[in-house]
Design a protein around this motif. Sequence first.
Motif, mmCIF file in Angstrom:
data_model
loop_
_atom_site.group_PDB
_atom_site.id
_atom_site.type_symbol
_atom_site.label_atom_id
_atom_site.label_comp_id
_atom_site.label_asym_id
_atom_site.label_seq_id
_atom_site.Cartn_x
_atom_site.Cartn_y
_atom_site.Cartn_z
ATOM 1 N N MET A 117 28.680 -54.413 29.007
ATOM 2 C CA MET A 117 27.364 -53.794 28.873
ATOM 3 C C MET A 117 26.335 -54.501 29.758
ATOM 4 O O MET A 117 25.417 -53.867 30.286
ATOM 5 C CB MET A 117 26.925 -53.809 27.411
ATOM 6 N N MET A 118 26.488 -55.814 29.958
ATOM 7 C CA MET A 118 25.597 -56.512 30.878
ATOM 8 C C MET A 118 25.845 -56.054 32.310
ATOM 9 O O MET A 118 24.900 -55.906 33.097
ATOM 10 C CB MET A 118 25.796 -58.027 30.749
ATOM 11 N N TYR A 119 27.110 -55.805 32.674
ATOM 12 C CA TYR A 119 27.414 -55.307 34.010
ATOM 13 C C TYR A 119 26.823 -53.909 34.199
ATOM 14 O O TYR A 119 26.312 -53.574 35.281
ATOM 15 C CB TYR A 119 28.920 -55.262 34.252
ATOM 16 N N HIS A 120 26.913 -53.076 33.147
ATOM 17 C CA HIS A 120 26.275 -51.764 33.206
ATOM 18 C C HIS A 120 24.778 -51.909 33.499
ATOM 19 O O HIS A 120 24.228 -51.216 34.367
ATOM 20 C CB HIS A 120 26.459 -51.031 31.868
ATOM 21 N N ALA A 121 24.131 -52.783 32.741
ATOM 22 C CA ALA A 121 22.683 -52.961 32.891
ATOM 23 C C ALA A 121 22.332 -53.415 34.306
ATOM 24 O O ALA A 121 21.364 -52.926 34.911
ATOM 25 C CB ALA A 121 22.179 -53.975 31.861
ATOM 26 N N GLU A 122 23.117 -54.331 34.837
ATOM 27 C CA GLU A 122 22.862 -54.810 36.197
ATOM 28 C C GLU A 122 23.020 -53.685 37.212
ATOM 29 O O GLU A 122 22.220 -53.555 38.156
ATOM 30 C CB GLU A 122 23.802 -55.965 36.514
ATOM 31 N N SER A 123 24.037 -52.850 37.034
ATOM 32 C CA SER A 123 24.253 -51.741 37.964
ATOM 33 C C SER A 123 23.139 -50.712 37.870
ATOM 34 O O SER A 123 22.671 -50.192 38.895
ATOM 35 C CB SER A 123 25.606 -51.080 37.679
ATOM 36 N N PHE A 124 22.707 -50.385 36.664
ATOM 37 C CA PHE A 124 21.589 -49.454 36.513
ATOM 38 C C PHE A 124 20.338 -50.004 37.206
ATOM 39 O O PHE A 124 19.644 -49.285 37.942
ATOM 40 C CB PHE A 124 21.297 -49.223 35.030
ATOM 41 N N ALA A 125 20.031 -51.272 36.947
ATOM 42 C CA ALA A 125 18.799 -51.865 37.482
ATOM 43 C C ALA A 125 18.824 -51.941 39.001
ATOM 44 O O ALA A 125 17.804 -51.694 39.659
ATOM 45 C CB ALA A 125 18.580 -53.249 36.878
ATOM 46 N N THR A 126 19.960 -52.286 39.583
ATOM 47 C CA THR A 126 20.035 -52.365 41.040
ATOM 48 C C THR A 126 19.957 -50.992 41.692
ATOM 49 O O THR A 126 19.684 -50.889 42.885
ATOM 50 C CB THR A 126 21.338 -53.068 41.475
#
Length: 594
Positions: A117-126
Amino acid sequence: MAYNSYCGYYFSLSYNMSDVYASPRRGSANSYVSTYDLSFPHNALKPRVVASSPRRQRIAKGPPPYHTMDKTIIVALCVAALFGVVVFKLAFTARQQPLLRSVAILVLGDVGRSPRMMYHAESFATNEFETYIIGNKGSKPIPSLLSLPRVRFLYLPDPPRTIPGSPFLAAAPRKVILQIFYILEALLVRVPHPPEFILVQNPPSFPSLALVWLVGWLRGSKVIIDWHNLGYSILALKLRPGHVAVRVAEWFEGFFGRTAYAHLFVTRAMRDHLAEKWGLRGIQLVLHDRPPSHFHRASDSEMHELFLKINSTLSTPTLLPWLPDFTKPVSTPFTEVSSHPNLTMTESQPFPSQRHDRPALLVSSTSWTPDEDFSMLLEALTIYDEKAKASSGPGKLPKVLMVVTGKGPDRAKYLKEVEKLQGGVDEERTWTHVRLISIWLEAADYPVLLGSADLGISLHSSSSGIDLPMKVVDMFGCGLPVCALGFACLDELVKDGVNGLVFNNAEQLASQMESLLADFPKSPALTALRASLMHDMPQEKRRVGSPRAMQSSSYPGSGSRTPDGDEWEWCTWSQNWDVVMKPMLLTDLAVDRP
């Protein structure tokens, strides 16, 4: 009075009576010291004796007054009233359009312990999404996520601690009610505008699936469920497959999960199973776990810094005499420098290197839950220890330091067994060539440990049989060969004899350890497996997708799926995410909304 109401009120009374000690025994008619006559409305609550022994003839001083009504009931009434007002207002007022390129990510647990879920968040934000992460505060999130300006953490209050000895039926409802309130308050109030997407992980299923379904209906957000596993299958490990609670959980998961806008799956097997079992609607995409770009094989300098950092863990009375002699900061049990470093950094300063007399470093990451049989690992290490004692000459087996990371409910139980094996309680089973330690690392140190290890071990057996262990993905990302416990769909990740080995019992695992570690640190078999994880083609030039992988059909309600090919089998998380997720998320970006 209905049975459920009776039980709830009875346990509520026993929860508040500090002067009455109840000690139930299964099968006994006299299970409690005293109970109360719950006939209503007359006579209120009258104490009566239900046991004949002197010890059990103690009668409570009287029922609690009505003003001491259980706090759970008060909280439930307040939450219900507030919830009704909010739902009425949102349902009968003009709906605010969701803000494009915004997402709320719900993690029902510790955010720092939810890497996917942290990787998801990073991908969304970038990709320029306003990203709101909702979950509990605990472990520190990955550093790359903390540095992104579009990421906002909306932490949920920790649930109240259960009073030791309090009945489950009295404590559980209060916890669930507060959890529902906190999540709704975050999604409906603390997120300043309706998000375009709500991403939720599953499991846990209750109450998150129902809540995001409701919020999606009220605010017009598109719900995306990331299916990591099946919640009811995990519950079945604690109870039994046919238990009524398991059946209810299965219905709940299927009812609230099938109508999501999109479904993400960690395996093709899970996609096919749930599509057939529950008739899932919406988009269905297979998003295999992949390591982030910063996961890599650790350099000697990174290894040296890590072992200096965890020096206190390596200096315990049981472990220190067993390890090679070392003197920090010049040396560690695994690394050393040729001379003491100068205070002034120069080009001629020597760099750390790995010691030739070091023990083999094995790593296993576990959640210490019933779906991972840790006793199998202990048995395999015991067999290996016996073979290492008898080995000599060419192909001699090295000492093994087994490092286990993670937290969980069964940790204390198994570490007691380890103490016996390392402490010489049973001379015939005492380890001489094996040691095991359990540590918890911050998110930034975890990949360095994996990149420093010689062999990874996965005990994940999958409660559902259709998910994959993310720990193996992390190990592959750090160039670490793996021995993995076999189950139905493991071949989607581990190719036996190519990038790892598959075992089914302790004897096979011990045999694999023996063959891979023979003649360590120059083990031919281990070197060959590691070489299969190192690719000649540069990462940026690797084929990570094709036009047909971009899902030619329209997304809303299409039920389209990702191809079954392995075009991006060994890419990074961001490359895989861009291929699978971007086309779905950005389909309506160019659509002008009023």
